[in-house]
Design a protein around this motif. Structure first.
Motif, mmCIF file in Angstrom:
data_model
loop_
_atom_site.group_PDB
_atom_site.id
_atom_site.type_symbol
_atom_site.label_atom_id
_atom_site.label_comp_id
_atom_site.label_asym_id
_atom_site.label_seq_id
_atom_site.Cartn_x
_atom_site.Cartn_y
_atom_site.Cartn_z
ATOM 1 N N ILE A 43 68.920 18.480 54.917
ATOM 2 C CA ILE A 43 68.317 19.404 55.885
ATOM 3 C C ILE A 43 67.743 20.615 55.149
ATOM 4 N N GLU A 44 68.499 21.137 54.194
ATOM 5 C CA GLU A 44 68.042 22.278 53.399
ATOM 6 C C GLU A 44 66.765 21.937 52.632
ATOM 7 N N ARG A 45 66.709 20.755 52.062
ATOM 8 C CA ARG A 45 65.520 20.323 51.311
ATOM 9 C C ARG A 45 64.288 20.336 52.209
ATOM 10 N N ASN A 46 64.437 19.876 53.442
ATOM 11 C CA ASN A 46 63.317 19.859 54.372
ATOM 12 C C ASN A 46 62.892 21.276 54.763
ATOM 13 N N ARG A 47 63.862 22.199 54.827
ATOM 14 C CA ARG A 47 63.520 23.597 55.130
ATOM 15 C C ARG A 47 62.733 24.223 53.977
ATOM 16 N N GLU A 48 63.123 23.877 52.746
ATOM 17 C CA GLU A 48 62.450 24.422 51.559
ATOM 18 C C GLU A 48 61.038 23.864 51.430
ATOM 19 N N LEU A 49 60.908 22.572 51.614
ATOM 20 C CA LEU A 49 59.623 21.892 51.481
ATOM 21 C C LEU A 49 59.692 20.634 52.345
ATOM 22 N N SER A 50 58.766 20.520 53.284
ATOM 23 C CA SER A 50 58.801 19.409 54.230
ATOM 24 C C SER A 50 58.894 18.065 53.515
ATOM 25 N N VAL A 51 59.713 17.182 54.073
ATOM 26 C CA VAL A 51 59.851 15.832 53.528
ATOM 27 C C VAL A 51 58.800 14.893 54.123
ATOM 28 N N TYR A 52 57.935 15.442 54.989
ATOM 29 C CA TYR A 52 56.837 14.653 55.543
ATOM 30 C C TYR A 52 55.807 14.425 54.449
ATOM 31 N N MET A 53 55.376 13.179 54.259
ATOM 32 C CA MET A 53 54.481 12.839 53.152
ATOM 33 C C MET A 53 53.068 12.449 53.589
ATOM 34 N N GLY A 54 52.799 12.443 54.894
ATOM 35 C CA GLY A 54 51.510 11.958 55.366
ATOM 36 C C GLY A 54 51.590 10.482 55.675
ATOM 37 N N ASN A 55 50.510 9.936 56.261
ATOM 38 C CA ASN A 55 50.453 8.508 56.601
ATOM 39 C C ASN A 55 51.640 8.056 57.452
ATOM 40 N N PHE A 56 52.159 8.956 58.268
ATOM 41 C CA PHE A 56 53.226 8.639 59.220
ATOM 42 C C PHE A 56 54.578 8.340 58.570
ATOM 43 N N ILE A 57 54.793 8.847 57.341
ATOM 44 C CA ILE A 57 56.099 8.635 56.701
ATOM 45 C C ILE A 57 56.739 9.961 56.306
ATOM 46 N N ALA A 58 58.067 9.948 56.285
ATOM 47 C CA ALA A 58 58.847 11.068 55.776
ATOM 48 C C ALA A 58 59.907 10.474 54.847
ATOM 49 N N ILE A 59 60.236 11.235 53.800
ATOM 50 C CA ILE A 59 61.223 10.769 52.821
ATOM 51 C C ILE A 59 62.339 11.820 52.703
ATOM 52 N N PRO A 60 63.272 11.822 53.677
ATOM 53 C CA PRO A 60 64.387 12.763 53.593
ATOM 54 C C PRO A 60 65.251 12.509 52.365
ATOM 55 N N HIS A 61 65.553 13.581 51.639
ATOM 56 C CA HIS A 61 66.431 13.504 50.475
ATOM 57 C C HIS A 61 67.019 14.886 50.236
ATOM 58 N N GLY A 62 68.015 14.959 49.388
ATOM 59 C CA GLY A 62 68.731 16.211 49.157
ATOM 60 C C GLY A 62 68.054 17.123 48.151
ATOM 61 N N THR A 63 68.603 18.317 48.038
ATOM 62 C CA THR A 63 68.130 19.287 47.062
ATOM 63 C C THR A 63 68.582 18.879 45.663
ATOM 64 N N ASP A 64 67.976 19.493 44.647
ATOM 65 C CA ASP A 64 68.411 19.221 43.272
ATOM 66 C C ASP A 64 69.873 19.592 43.073
ATOM 67 N N ALA A 65 70.304 20.671 43.731
ATOM 68 C CA ALA A 65 71.696 21.117 43.602
ATOM 69 C C ALA A 65 72.674 20.076 44.166
ATOM 70 N N ALA A 66 72.195 19.231 45.058
ATOM 71 C CA ALA A 66 73.065 18.230 45.693
ATOM 72 C C ALA A 66 73.161 16.934 44.895
ATOM 73 N N LYS A 67 72.533 16.879 43.727
ATOM 74 C CA LYS A 67 72.582 15.662 42.900
ATOM 75 C C LYS A 67 74.015 15.203 42.658
ATOM 76 N N LYS A 68 74.919 16.180 42.532
ATOM 77 C CA LYS A 68 76.320 15.840 42.248
ATOM 78 C C LYS A 68 76.994 15.115 43.418
ATOM 79 N N GLU A 69 76.344 15.132 44.589
ATOM 80 C CA GLU A 69 76.894 14.466 45.773
ATOM 81 C C GLU A 69 76.442 13.005 45.877
ATOM 82 N N VAL A 70 75.569 12.571 44.965
ATOM 83 C CA VAL A 70 75.072 11.198 44.969
ATOM 84 C C VAL A 70 76.029 10.325 44.154
#
Length: 146
Positions: A43-70
């Protein structure tokens, strides 16, 4: 990376982009790809920079700081026939396909590249949005060479 059909969800309906992102995060969590702390980072990542990519797609993913949660690299694919707005009323950005991703190291970049190559052709996005089975979506995406 092979697309897992159990992480493909058809015919979903969301009122808000946040609801859609949380759903994607919950799928990744249920699949054992991330910890629960990854979802608020999406959610934070989308607030910082939209995860909408155009062409009717969005790619939700976490922030760089959240890498440790993967925990491991994974992707969930969510079909939203009525679409979900990642913009606002003045400038709607409607996504009918969501690709929730989590990547160990830089593995998420390969996922984004694969999605981007396939979805650069809006006809391919239409095929995904019109797909009737998870297997149909998996077959379409697994056919992409990166």
């Amino acid at each position: 990376m092979e697309i897992q059909t159990n992480l493909i969800k058809l015919g979903q309906v969301f009122e808000t982009q946040e609801e859609a992102i949380i759903f994607c995060g919950e799928q990744l969590l249920a699949g054992g790809y991330v910890t629960a702390d990854y979802i608020p980072a999406m959610i934070e990542r989308n607030r910082e920079l939209s995860v909408y990519m155009g062409n009717f797609i969005a790619i939700p993913h976490g922030t760089d700081a959240a890498k440790k949660e993967v925990l491991k690299t994974g992707i969930t694919i969510v079909q939203v026939p009525r679409g979900v707005n990642f913009g606002d009323d003045a400038e709607p950005k409607i996504a009918t396909m969501l690709f929730g991703i989590a990547g160990v190291g830089n593995e998420h970049l390969d996922l984004i590249q694969k999605i981007s190559i396939f979805c650069a052709d809006v006809d391919n996005v239409v095929k995904l949005a019109d797909a009737q089975t998870a297997e149909e979506i998996a077959d379409l995406l697994n056919s992409v060479e990166v």
